[in-house]
Design a protein around this motif. Sequence first.
Motif, PDB file in Angstrom:
ATOM      1  N   ARG A  45      -9.294 -66.313 -70.605  1.00 23.07           N
ATOM      2  CA  ARG A  45      -9.632 -64.897 -70.445  1.00 23.07           C
ATOM      3  C   ARG A  45     -10.000 -64.365 -71.825  1.00 23.07           C
ATOM      4  O   ARG A  45      -9.250 -64.563 -72.791  1.00 23.07           O
ATOM      5  N   MET A  46     -11.142 -63.690 -71.914  1.00 24.05           N
ATOM      6  CA  MET A  46     -11.578 -63.084 -73.168  1.00 24.05           C
ATOM      7  C   MET A  46     -12.019 -61.653 -72.903  1.00 24.05           C
ATOM      8  O   MET A  46     -12.832 -61.404 -72.006  1.00 24.05           O
ATOM      9  N   ASP A  47     -11.481 -60.727 -73.688  1.00 21.04           N
ATOM     10  CA  ASP A  47     -11.900 -59.333 -73.645  1.00 21.04           C
ATOM     11  C   ASP A  47     -12.511 -58.998 -75.001  1.00 21.04           C
ATOM     12  O   ASP A  47     -11.821 -59.059 -76.024  1.00 21.04           O
ATOM     13  N   ILE A  48     -13.805 -58.659 -75.012  1.00 20.59           N
ATOM     14  CA  ILE A  48     -14.519 -58.353 -76.243  1.00 20.59           C
ATOM     15  C   ILE A  48     -14.547 -56.845 -76.455  1.00 20.59           C
ATOM     16  O   ILE A  48     -14.906 -56.075 -75.555  1.00 20.59           O
ATOM     17  N   VAL A  49     -14.164 -56.420 -77.675  1.00 23.16           N
ATOM     18  CA  VAL A  49     -14.153 -55.002 -78.037  1.00 23.16           C
ATOM     19  C   VAL A  49     -14.990 -54.828 -79.302  1.00 23.16           C
ATOM     20  O   VAL A  49     -14.892 -55.633 -80.234  1.00 23.16           O
ATOM     21  N   SER A  50     -15.827 -53.798 -79.342  1.00 22.27           N
ATOM     22  CA  SER A  50     -16.678 -53.559 -80.504  1.00 22.27           C
ATOM     23  C   SER A  50     -15.836 -53.092 -81.687  1.00 22.27           C
ATOM     24  O   SER A  50     -14.678 -52.685 -81.518  1.00 22.27           O
ATOM     25  N   PRO A  51     -16.408 -53.118 -82.907  1.00 23.58           N
ATOM     26  CA  PRO A  51     -15.662 -52.611 -84.072  1.00 23.58           C
ATOM     27  C   PRO A  51     -15.260 -51.149 -83.942  1.00 23.58           C
ATOM     28  O   PRO A  51     -14.384 -50.681 -84.659  1.00 23.58           O
ATOM     29  N   PHE A  52     -15.898 -50.419 -83.007  1.00 27.66           N
ATOM     30  CA  PHE A  52     -15.576 -49.003 -82.796  1.00 27.66           C
ATOM     31  C   PHE A  52     -14.576 -48.804 -81.663  1.00 27.66           C
ATOM     32  O   PHE A  52     -14.333 -47.674 -81.236  1.00 27.66           O
ATOM     33  N   GLY A  53     -14.023 -49.905 -81.148  1.00 27.15           N
ATOM     34  CA  GLY A  53     -13.018 -49.816 -80.098  1.00 27.15           C
ATOM     35  C   GLY A  53     -13.563 -49.688 -78.701  1.00 27.15           C
ATOM     36  O   GLY A  53     -12.807 -49.383 -77.762  1.00 27.15           O
ATOM     37  N   VAL A  54     -14.865 -49.941 -78.520  1.00 28.30           N
ATOM     38  CA  VAL A  54     -15.485 -49.832 -77.196  1.00 28.30           C
ATOM     39  C   VAL A  54     -15.454 -51.193 -76.507  1.00 28.30           C
ATOM     40  O   VAL A  54     -15.854 -52.203 -77.099  1.00 28.30           O
ATOM     41  N   ALA A  55     -14.972 -51.216 -75.261  1.00 29.74           N
ATOM     42  CA  ALA A  55     -14.949 -52.462 -74.498  1.00 29.74           C
ATOM     43  C   ALA A  55     -16.371 -52.895 -74.186  1.00 29.74           C
ATOM     44  O   ALA A  55     -17.177 -52.110 -73.674  1.00 29.74           O
ATOM     45  N   LEU A  56     -16.700 -54.157 -74.506  1.00 28.12           N
ATOM     46  CA  LEU A  56     -18.049 -54.672 -74.294  1.00 28.12           C
ATOM     47  C   LEU A  56     -18.131 -55.588 -73.083  1.00 28.12           C
ATOM     48  O   LEU A  56     -19.090 -55.523 -72.312  1.00 28.12           O
ATOM     49  N   ALA A  57     -17.143 -56.460 -72.922  1.00 29.34           N
ATOM     50  CA  ALA A  57     -17.226 -57.441 -71.835  1.00 29.34           C
ATOM     51  C   ALA A  57     -15.867 -58.088 -71.628  1.00 29.34           C
ATOM     52  O   ALA A  57     -15.028 -58.155 -72.538  1.00 29.34           O
ATOM     53  N   THR A  58     -15.662 -58.583 -70.404  1.00 32.75           N
ATOM     54  CA  THR A  58     -14.475 -59.367 -70.063  1.00 32.75           C
ATOM     55  C   THR A  58     -14.922 -60.595 -69.292  1.00 32.75           C
ATOM     56  O   THR A  58     -15.719 -60.491 -68.355  1.00 32.75           O
ATOM     57  N   MET A  59     -14.407 -61.750 -69.713  1.00 33.13           N
ATOM     58  CA  MET A  59     -14.712 -63.000 -69.020  1.00 33.13           C
ATOM     59  C   MET A  59     -13.419 -63.674 -68.602  1.00 33.13           C
ATOM     60  O   MET A  59     -12.446 -63.682 -69.358  1.00 33.13           O
ATOM     61  N   THR A  60     -13.411 -64.230 -67.392  1.00 31.91           N
ATOM     62  CA  THR A  60     -12.282 -65.027 -66.939  1.00 31.91           C
ATOM     63  C   THR A  60     -12.792 -66.319 -66.324  1.00 31.91           C
ATOM     64  O   THR A  60     -13.882 -66.379 -65.776  1.00 31.91           O
ATOM     65  N   SER A  61     -11.972 -67.348 -66.427  1.00 30.37           N
ATOM     66  CA  SER A  61     -12.243 -68.626 -65.770  1.00 30.37           C
ATOM     67  C   SER A  61     -10.912 -69.276 -65.454  1.00 30.37           C
ATOM     68  O   SER A  61     -10.052 -69.405 -66.331  1.00 30.37           O
ATOM     69  N   ASP A  62     -10.741 -69.657 -64.192  1.00 34.49           N
ATOM     70  CA  ASP A  62      -9.513 -70.351 -63.804  1.00 34.49           C
ATOM     71  C   ASP A  62      -9.714 -71.866 -63.783  1.00 34.49           C
ATOM     72  O   ASP A  62      -8.883 -72.600 -63.256  1.00 34.49           O
ATOM     73  N   GLY A  63     -10.809 -72.322 -64.371  1.00 30.90           N
ATOM     74  CA  GLY A  63     -11.118 -73.739 -64.377  1.00 30.90           C
ATOM     75  C   GLY A  63     -12.109 -74.126 -63.300  1.00 30.90           C
ATOM     76  O   GLY A  63     -12.755 -75.175 -63.387  1.00 30.90           O
ATOM     77  N   ALA A  64     -12.235 -73.295 -62.279  1.00 32.13           N
ATOM     78  CA  ALA A  64     -13.182 -73.553 -61.185  1.00 32.13           C
ATOM     79  C   ALA A  64     -14.183 -72.410 -61.028  1.00 32.13           C
ATOM     80  O   ALA A  64     -15.375 -72.637 -60.895  1.00 32.13           O
ATOM     81  N   ARG A  65     -13.666 -71.165 -61.065  1.00 34.85           N
ATOM     82  CA  ARG A  65     -14.526 -69.998 -60.879  1.00 34.85           C
ATOM     83  C   ARG A  65     -14.638 -69.215 -62.177  1.00 34.85           C
ATOM     84  O   ARG A  65     -13.672 -69.078 -62.924  1.00 34.85           O
ATOM     85  N   PHE A  66     -15.828 -68.678 -62.407  1.00 36.59           N
ATOM     86  CA  PHE A  66     -16.152 -67.911 -63.605  1.00 36.59           C
ATOM     87  C   PHE A  66     -16.527 -66.487 -63.207  1.00 36.59           C
ATOM     88  O   PHE A  66     -17.214 -66.276 -62.203  1.00 36.59           O
TER      89      PHE A  66
END
Length: 295
Positions: A78-99
């Motif tokens: 699981r990755m949650d990307i946040v900009s240097p200004f604290g704005v959420a940009l994207a979230t990715m998850t993978s359980d090994g089978a589904r993305f």
Amino acid sequence: MRLFLLVLLAHSGPIACARSIAPPASAPPNAEAALTRMRDTLACGRAIQASAKVDHFGERGRVRGEVLLLAARPARIRMDIVSPFGVALATMTSDGARFSLADLRERRMYVGPASACNIARLTAVPVPGHVLVDLLRGQAPVLRHEPHGPALTIAWSTEGYWVLTISGANEAREEIHMAPRAEDWARPWQLQQMRVLDVRVLQQGYVLYHAELGDHSPAPMATPREDPDGLAPPLPPSGPTCTAEVPRKIHIEVIDAESDMRILYQQVLWNPPLPRGTFELPMTPGMPVEPVTCE
């Protein structure tokens, strides 16, 4: 003047040459033993939680920001990307089978198989999930091979590390650089804690991916997660007590795709509690969902 130059030349050899480093007095008897030490060093670390600075470059250009990540063996991310200004940009998850990927800049959600190229939609580096999880934990993924055969060799580099070479199927080859901690240099090899420094995997002469790991230091163990309302018992850590070293700097590049990702850990914990659904991304009302597949 001539005498001065002769004296300078006489001393230029030792100054110009780098000092050779001798191997530890106690060395693994073979490459398979060295791989076992690497795995045993990190066996307690089943999952990792970190906040980090991230700088990655891929087909969508360069992205800098902060990442909150969870990675659990063998291939959950699981990755949650946040900009240097604290704005959420994207979230990715993978359980090994589904993305799943929620791109909050474009207000779109992507779902599909957990393939390397789908994971690269966020990380920019097209590597399989289990490879990424191992590298984030500080361990080298290992090609399938015949143990103790000619396809597996080990040699000492005078630069101060073991070089393991593994030959796999389909003309694949892997090179791993590893070395014991400085404080373990004089210990029996069975007790040495191994640091993975470099991993390079090639197929038919082309580099599939290259990873550099550095600034290793111990990471603390996570504590149980308390229910703020006190309605449920504390959620225990996801693994045993662990304070193994973690590389604070990780650089993964896929040269053929002209993409790379640099991660600088700020805070790291071993074996965080993992609530149900951690590696699943729920649908967001009003956000279009696009199925994605790639090879």
